[in-house]
Scaffold this active site. Structure first.
Site, PDB file in Angstrom:
ATOM      1  N   GLU A 113    -102.661  62.579 115.583  1.00 55.97           N
ATOM      2  CA  GLU A 113    -101.755  63.508 115.684  1.00 55.97           C
ATOM      3  C   GLU A 113    -100.967  63.928 116.622  1.00 55.97           C
ATOM      4  O   GLU A 113    -101.628  64.083 117.713  1.00 55.97           O
ATOM      5  CB  GLU A 113    -102.102  65.047 114.816  1.00 55.97           C
ATOM      6  CG  GLU A 113    -103.021  64.697 113.463  1.00 55.97           C
ATOM      7  CD  GLU A 113    -103.758  66.074 113.125  1.00 55.97           C
ATOM      8  OE1 GLU A 113    -103.467  67.137 114.003  1.00 55.97           O
ATOM      9  OE2 GLU A 113    -104.538  66.070 112.253  1.00 55.97           O
ATOM     10  N   LYS A 115     -99.687  66.278 119.744  1.00 58.24           N
ATOM     11  CA  LYS A 115    -100.390  67.598 120.240  1.00 58.24           C
ATOM     12  C   LYS A 115     -99.124  68.388 120.724  1.00 58.24           C
ATOM     13  O   LYS A 115     -98.617  68.401 121.591  1.00 58.24           O
ATOM     14  CB  LYS A 115    -101.312  67.307 121.280  1.00 58.24           C
ATOM     15  CG  LYS A 115    -102.029  68.688 121.656  1.00 58.24           C
ATOM     16  CD  LYS A 115    -102.893  68.437 122.929  1.00 58.24           C
ATOM     17  CE  LYS A 115    -103.711  69.642 123.272  1.00 58.24           C
ATOM     18  NZ  LYS A 115    -102.827  70.535 123.920  1.00 58.24           N
ATOM     19  N   ASP A 117     -97.167  71.366 122.069  1.00 59.73           N
ATOM     20  CA  ASP A 117     -97.281  72.269 123.101  1.00 59.73           C
ATOM     21  C   ASP A 117     -96.642  73.587 122.842  1.00 59.73           C
ATOM     22  O   ASP A 117     -95.483  74.093 122.855  1.00 59.73           O
ATOM     23  CB  ASP A 117     -96.384  71.991 124.352  1.00 59.73           C
ATOM     24  CG  ASP A 117     -96.821  72.748 125.436  1.00 59.73           C
ATOM     25  OD1 ASP A 117     -98.016  73.386 125.464  1.00 59.73           O
ATOM     26  OD2 ASP A 117     -96.100  72.500 126.537  1.00 59.73           O
ATOM     27  N   TYR A 225    -102.385  72.368 111.200  1.00 54.79           N
ATOM     28  CA  TYR A 225    -103.370  71.124 111.401  1.00 54.79           C
ATOM     29  C   TYR A 225    -104.671  71.117 111.049  1.00 54.79           C
ATOM     30  O   TYR A 225    -105.309  70.222 111.121  1.00 54.79           O
ATOM     31  CB  TYR A 225    -103.110  70.699 113.165  1.00 54.79           C
ATOM     32  CG  TYR A 225    -103.668  71.887 113.820  1.00 54.79           C
ATOM     33  CD1 TYR A 225    -104.906  72.409 113.949  1.00 54.79           C
ATOM     34  CD2 TYR A 225    -102.600  72.422 114.740  1.00 54.79           C
ATOM     35  CE1 TYR A 225    -105.333  73.371 114.722  1.00 54.79           C
ATOM     36  CE2 TYR A 225    -103.162  73.551 115.580  1.00 54.79           C
ATOM     37  CZ  TYR A 225    -104.409  73.993 115.544  1.00 54.79           C
ATOM     38  OH  TYR A 225    -104.760  74.982 116.167  1.00 54.79           O
ATOM     39  N   LYS A 311    -104.137  63.313 126.834  1.00 58.10           N
ATOM     40  CA  LYS A 311    -103.021  63.648 127.551  1.00 58.10           C
ATOM     41  C   LYS A 311    -102.432  62.415 128.358  1.00 58.10           C
ATOM     42  O   LYS A 311    -103.010  61.616 128.951  1.00 58.10           O
ATOM     43  CB  LYS A 311    -103.281  64.510 128.775  1.00 58.10           C
ATOM     44  CG  LYS A 311    -103.858  66.086 128.070  1.00 58.10           C
ATOM     45  CD  LYS A 311    -102.888  66.687 127.353  1.00 58.10           C
ATOM     46  CE  LYS A 311    -103.359  68.089 127.137  1.00 58.10           C
ATOM     47  NZ  LYS A 311    -103.427  69.013 128.179  1.00 58.10           N
ATOM     48  N   CYS A 405    -105.310  88.014 158.942  1.00 59.82           N
ATOM     49  CA  CYS A 405    -104.906  88.484 157.354  1.00 59.82           C
ATOM     50  C   CYS A 405    -103.470  88.617 157.342  1.00 59.82           C
ATOM     51  O   CYS A 405    -103.233  89.587 157.933  1.00 59.82           O
ATOM     52  CB  CYS A 405    -105.858  89.167 156.667  1.00 59.82           C
ATOM     53  SG  CYS A 405    -105.418  89.705 155.316  1.00 59.82           S
ATOM     54  N   CYS A 408    -103.460  92.573 156.124  1.00 56.56           N
ATOM     55  CA  CYS A 408    -103.898  93.705 156.853  1.00 56.56           C
ATOM     56  C   CYS A 408    -104.125  93.373 158.374  1.00 56.56           C
ATOM     57  O   CYS A 408    -104.546  94.228 159.174  1.00 56.56           O
ATOM     58  CB  CYS A 408    -105.367  94.119 156.300  1.00 56.56           C
ATOM     59  SG  CYS A 408    -106.747  92.885 156.658  1.00 56.56           S
ATOM     60  N   CYS A 429    -108.224  95.908 153.431  1.00 57.61           N
ATOM     61  CA  CYS A 429    -107.300  95.048 153.056  1.00 57.61           C
ATOM     62  C   CYS A 429    -106.542  95.206 151.702  1.00 57.61           C
ATOM     63  O   CYS A 429    -107.256  95.067 150.622  1.00 57.61           O
ATOM     64  CB  CYS A 429    -107.982  93.640 153.058  1.00 57.61           C
ATOM     65  SG  CYS A 429    -106.550  92.254 152.720  1.00 57.61           S
TER      66      CYS A 429
END
Length: 669
Positions: A113, A115, A117, A225, A311, A405, A408, A429
Site C-alpha cells: 500500500e 505510505k 505522509d 488501512y 522508504k 560556551c 555563558c 549556563c
C-alpha cells in the site's frame, strides 16, 4: 415549510449521506451542486423544526460547533504501533526471510500500500455511528478529536450495510492533498499570514485546532488501512474490501503479490507512480496478507513483525551555508548547526542542518559560504552529506570551533575518549538551565502541558525561575506580566503544573531529573526500590551505590551516576524543594510474589494482551523487562514453541521457557 414526517426526514438524510459518500469518498458525484444545496437546506430546515431528530450522523453535524478548551485524553485497549523502516532491496529480502522462518512457508503473500505522509488516527463506530476519533499520541494514549474528524467529508458519520461489528474500530491517516495546500497558502498570503510548510504539518495542525469550524474550512481527507475486529476475515485484503463496502475511504492503490521476487518487482514498479499521486507518499507499506500468519508473527516491543515500511531513496538538494551556530544542550554538549539558504527538500523547506560535532566539521572540512549536498536522515533530520568543493570560493575559510560556551562564555572542556565538547557551567549556563527544564516538562518525563519553550525562555531570561523546582512555586502575578500571557493562559499554566504534581508517578519524576544513564526503564527500577524522593536525600553515597549496584537491571555505571548525582549540593537542593512543593509520589509495594522480584523476563510470540500491558505488569511486580535472550535471562515468556531466534537461543542456553498463564500464576500467587 409544510409539515414533514420523521420518515421523510430520515429518507432525505440517508440520501444526502449517500451523495456525500459518492462525492467525497468515491470521486463520483451523483447530483449537481445546485440540487445538493437545495436538498441540504431542506434538511437544515427540517432539523430546525425538529431539533430532537438530530443525531451525530446527520450531515449537518460536520460543521464544527463550540470551541474546545482542550482535547481530552483517550486511552485505547490496543496500542497503535509504528513501523520499522527499510531503504534497500537487501533489507526487504531479510524481512521476507524472517517471516518465512517463523511462518514455515516458502512463498508468502504480501499486500503493498502507499505510505501516506499524514497524521495517524483511530476511529470507533458504535452500531455503525462514528462515536470517537483519536490521534495516535504515544500509541496507548491519544487525544479526542472526534469533533474535528466529523468535519472531514470523506469520513462517514454512519457506516453503510449491516455486516459491520457492533463496535467497529479502524485506523488510518488524515492528510491534505498538495493542490489543497496550495490554495490554502494563497489565501493565507492574501491575508498576510505565514504559509503552511507542507501537507503533513498542515493536516496535523488542522486536525488539532480547538475550533472545529476552522478545521471544517480546510479540505482534509482520510484513508483507513486497518480493521481491528477482523476475526471473520482471513486476509488484510478482505478487511480493506469490507471497510470499502461500509463506505470507509480505504486504499485504492493496493497490490497483492506472492513471493519476495514479485514483492521486489512491485516496489520498483511503483516508484514513479507513487510520485504522481495527488498527496505526499513517503514510501510503501508492506504487510503479510494472511491474518493467521500475522497473528503467528506477532509484535516486537515497537513494531509488528508482519509489516515494514519501504522508504524510497532519500531526496537530496544543494544549499549554501550562510552561518554555523553552536547550540548548547541540557547536558552542556555543544552542537554545531548549519544555517542554510532555504531549499525545498522531501516536502519541506529546509533552512538548518545538524553538523553533529566539532570532529564532523573538521572531517568534512565544512566552511561558511560552502555549497553542500543536504539530505534528511531517515527523512526527518536534515544533515550535510558532503561539501561541493568545485563550487568553493577562495573567501571560504576553515571554521574555528569556539573555545567558550556561546550562552555563558565559560571555557569549554572535552572529556577524554568523548567526541563531544561541553560547557561545565551547569548551574549558571542559561542554555543548559532552559533545556533541563524543557526536558523536565516533556511528555516522557513530567508531561506538563502549556509550559513550552517560549514560556521557559521568558521565565529563565527574566530570572523568575532557575530550575525545574521553581515551576511549582510560580504565582499568577509572575505569569501575567509576561509577553502574550493573558489571565486565562496564566491559569492554564498553573493548572497544568498542579495537575502534573498530583498525577506524576515516582518513575516519571526520576526520569525528569535527567540523571545521566537513567532512562525510563532504569527510573522504574529506581522508583520500585526507593519508594520516594527522600531516599535519594537520606541515603549516604557509598550505601546508595552498594544497594543500587546489587539491583537487577542497574549496572555499575548507572549506580555511580545516581549516587554521584544525589551527592551534589545543587541536586540535593532541587530534590528538597520538589518535596517541599508537594512533588513526592510514593510507590506502594505491589510485589505479589517474592519470585518475581529480581527476576528478568523476555517475551516472544503473540500473547492474549498487548505487550505493553505485559511489560507494565512485570515491572510493577518487581521484575525486569529485557528485549534479548542471554545466559543471564531468567524466563522467556511465550505461548507456543517456534523457530524464532529468541526461542531457539533460550533453548540452547537452558533458559526457563514459560507460558503467559505461568507468568500470571507467578504474579497472582
Amino acid at each position: 415549510m409544510s409539515k414533514v414526517t420523521k420518515t421523510e426526514y430520515e429518507k432525505l438524510k440517508a440520501q444526502i449521506q449517500s451523495w456525500d459518500h459518492h462525492y467525497y469518498g468515491l470521486d463520483n458525484p451523483l447530483v449537481s451542486d445546485r440540487e445538493y444545496d437545495v436538498d441540504y437546506r431542506r434538511l437544515l430546515e427540517m432539523e430546525q423544526q425538529h431539533p430532537e431528530w438530530v443525531t451525530p450522523d446527520s450531515p449537518s453535524q460536520r460543521i464544527g460547533g463550540s470551541v474546545l478548551e482542550a482535547f481530552e485524553k483517550v486511552v485505547r485497549q490496543q496500542r497503535m504501533y509504528s513501523l520499522d523502516n527499510t531503504y534497500n532491496e537487501q533489507n526487504i529480502r531479510e524481512f521476507d526471510e524472517r517471516v518465512r522462518k517463523i511462518v514455515g512457508e516458502e512463498d508468502i503473500e504480501y499486500i503493498v500500500e502507499p505510505k501516506i505522509d499524514g497524521l495517524s488516527i483511530e476511529l470507533v463506530y458504535t452500531n455503525g455511528v462514528l462515536t470517537l476519533a483519536s490521534t495516535r499520541g504515544d500509541g496507548l494514549t491519544g487525544e479526542n478529536v472526534t469533533q474535528n474528524v466529523r468535519t472531514i467529508r470523506n469520513v462517514p458519520l454512519r457506516l453503510e450495510g449491516a455486516d459491520f461489528p457492533e463496535t467497529c474500530t479502524v485506523r488510518g491517516e488524515v492528510y491534505l492533498e498538495r493542490n489543497a495546500l496550495q490554495k490554502i497558502n494563497e489565501q493565507r498570503v492574501q491575508q498576510e499570514q505565514e504559509p503552511l510548510k507542507n501537507p503533513r504539518n498542515a493536516a496535523a495542525g488542522s486536525l488539532r485546532l480547538l475550533d472545529a469550524s476552522v478545521t471544517a474550512s480546510r479540505p482534509l481527507k482520510a484513508i483507513v488501512y486497518a480493521l481491528m475486529e477482523h476475526e471473520s476475515y482471513e486476509s488484510h485484503h478482505a478487511c480493506l474490501s469490507a471497510m470499502k463496502s461500509w463506505g470507509l475511504p480505504a486504499h485504492k492503490n493496493v497490490f497483492v503479490v506472492k513471493g519476495v521476487q514479485s514483492l521486489v518487482k512491485c516496489i520498483h514498479d511503483q516508484k514513479v507512480p507513487m510520485t504522481q499521486l495527488p498527496f505526499d507518499v513517503d514510501g510503501l507499506v508492506i504487510k503479510v496478507n494472511s491474518k493467521k500468519q500475522q497473528k503467528q508473527l506477532g509484535y516486537t516491543s515497537k513494531y509488528p513483525r508482519w509489516a515494514i515500511a519501504y522508504k524510497y531513496e532519500t531526496e537530496q538538494a544543494v544549499a549554501q551555508i550562510e552561518d554555523i551556530v553552536v547550540q548548547v544542550g541540557r547536558t552542556g554538549v555543544l552542537t554545531p548547526v548549519a544555517h542554510l539558504t532555504p531549499v525545498f527538500l522531501a516536502g519541506t523547506t529546509v533552512s538548518r542542518a545538524s553538523l553533529h560535532n566539532k570532529d564532523e566539521i573538521q572531517k568534512k572540512d565544512i566552511r561558511v559560504g560552502d555549497h553542500v549536498l543536504v539530505e534528511k536522515a531517515g527523512e526527518i533530520i536534515p544533515q550535510v552529506v558532503k561539501v561541493l568543493l568545485e563550487q568553493r570560493s577562495q573567501k571560504s575559510l576553515p571554521y574555528v570551533f569556539p573555545e567558550v560556551c556561546p550562552a555563558c562564555m565559560t571555557s569549554i572542556v572535552q572529556v577524554k575518549d568523548e567526541v563531544a565538547v561541553r560547557c561545565p557551567n551547569a548551574l549558571g549556563c542559561p542554555a543548559q538551565i532552559k533545556e533541563s527544564i524543557r526536558y523536565f516538562c516533556s511528555r516522557k518525563a513530567m508531561n506538563i502541558e502549556h509550559v513550552g519553550p517560549s514560556l521557559i525562555d521568558q521565565l529563565v531570561d527574566q530570572g523568575i525561575i532557575r530550575d525545574a523546582a521553581d515551576l511549582f512555586f510560580l504565582k499568577r502575578s509572575q505569569l501575567i506580566q509576561l509577553e502574550r500571557m493573558a489571565e486565562k493562559s496564566a491559569l492554564n499554566v498553573l493548572d497544568a503544573i498542579e495537575q502534573a504534581k498530583k498525577s506524576a508517578q515516582l518513575s516519571q519524576v526520576i526520569t525528569a531529573l535527567g540523571i545521566p544513564f537513567v532512562g525510563e526503564t532504569g527510573a522504574r527500577i529506581l522508583a520500585s526500590h526507593a519508594k520516594g524522593l527522600d531516599y535519594f536525600l537520606n541515603t549516604p553515597r557509598e550505601e546508595m551505590y552498594d544497594r543500587l549496584v546489587a539491583l537487577h537491571g542497574i549496572g555499575e555505571k548507572m549506580a555511580v551516576s545516581v549516587a554521584g548525582f544525589c551527592d551534589l549540593k545543587q541536586h540535593r537542593s532541587l530534590l528538597e524543594r520538589l518535596i517541599q512543593a508537594g512533588v513526592n509520589p510514593v510507590v506502594e509495594d505491589s510485589h505479589h510474589h517474592p519470585h518475581l522480584q529480581g527476576k528478568s523476563f523476555c517475551v516472544t510470540g503473540t500473547l492474549s494482551v498487548p505487550r505493553d500491558q505485559i511489560k507494565k505488569m512485570i515491572l510493577d511486580h518487581g521484575g525486569a523487562w529485557v528485549s534479548s535472550v542471554s545466559k543471564n535471562l531468567d524466563y522467556l515468556v511465550t505461548n507456543e514453541a517456534s523457530s524464532s531466534s529468541k526461542y531457539v537461543k533460550a533453548q540452547s542456553l537452558g533458559v526457563a521457557i514459560i507460558s503467559e498463564e505461568d507468568l500470571m500464576k507467578m504474579v497472582h500467587a
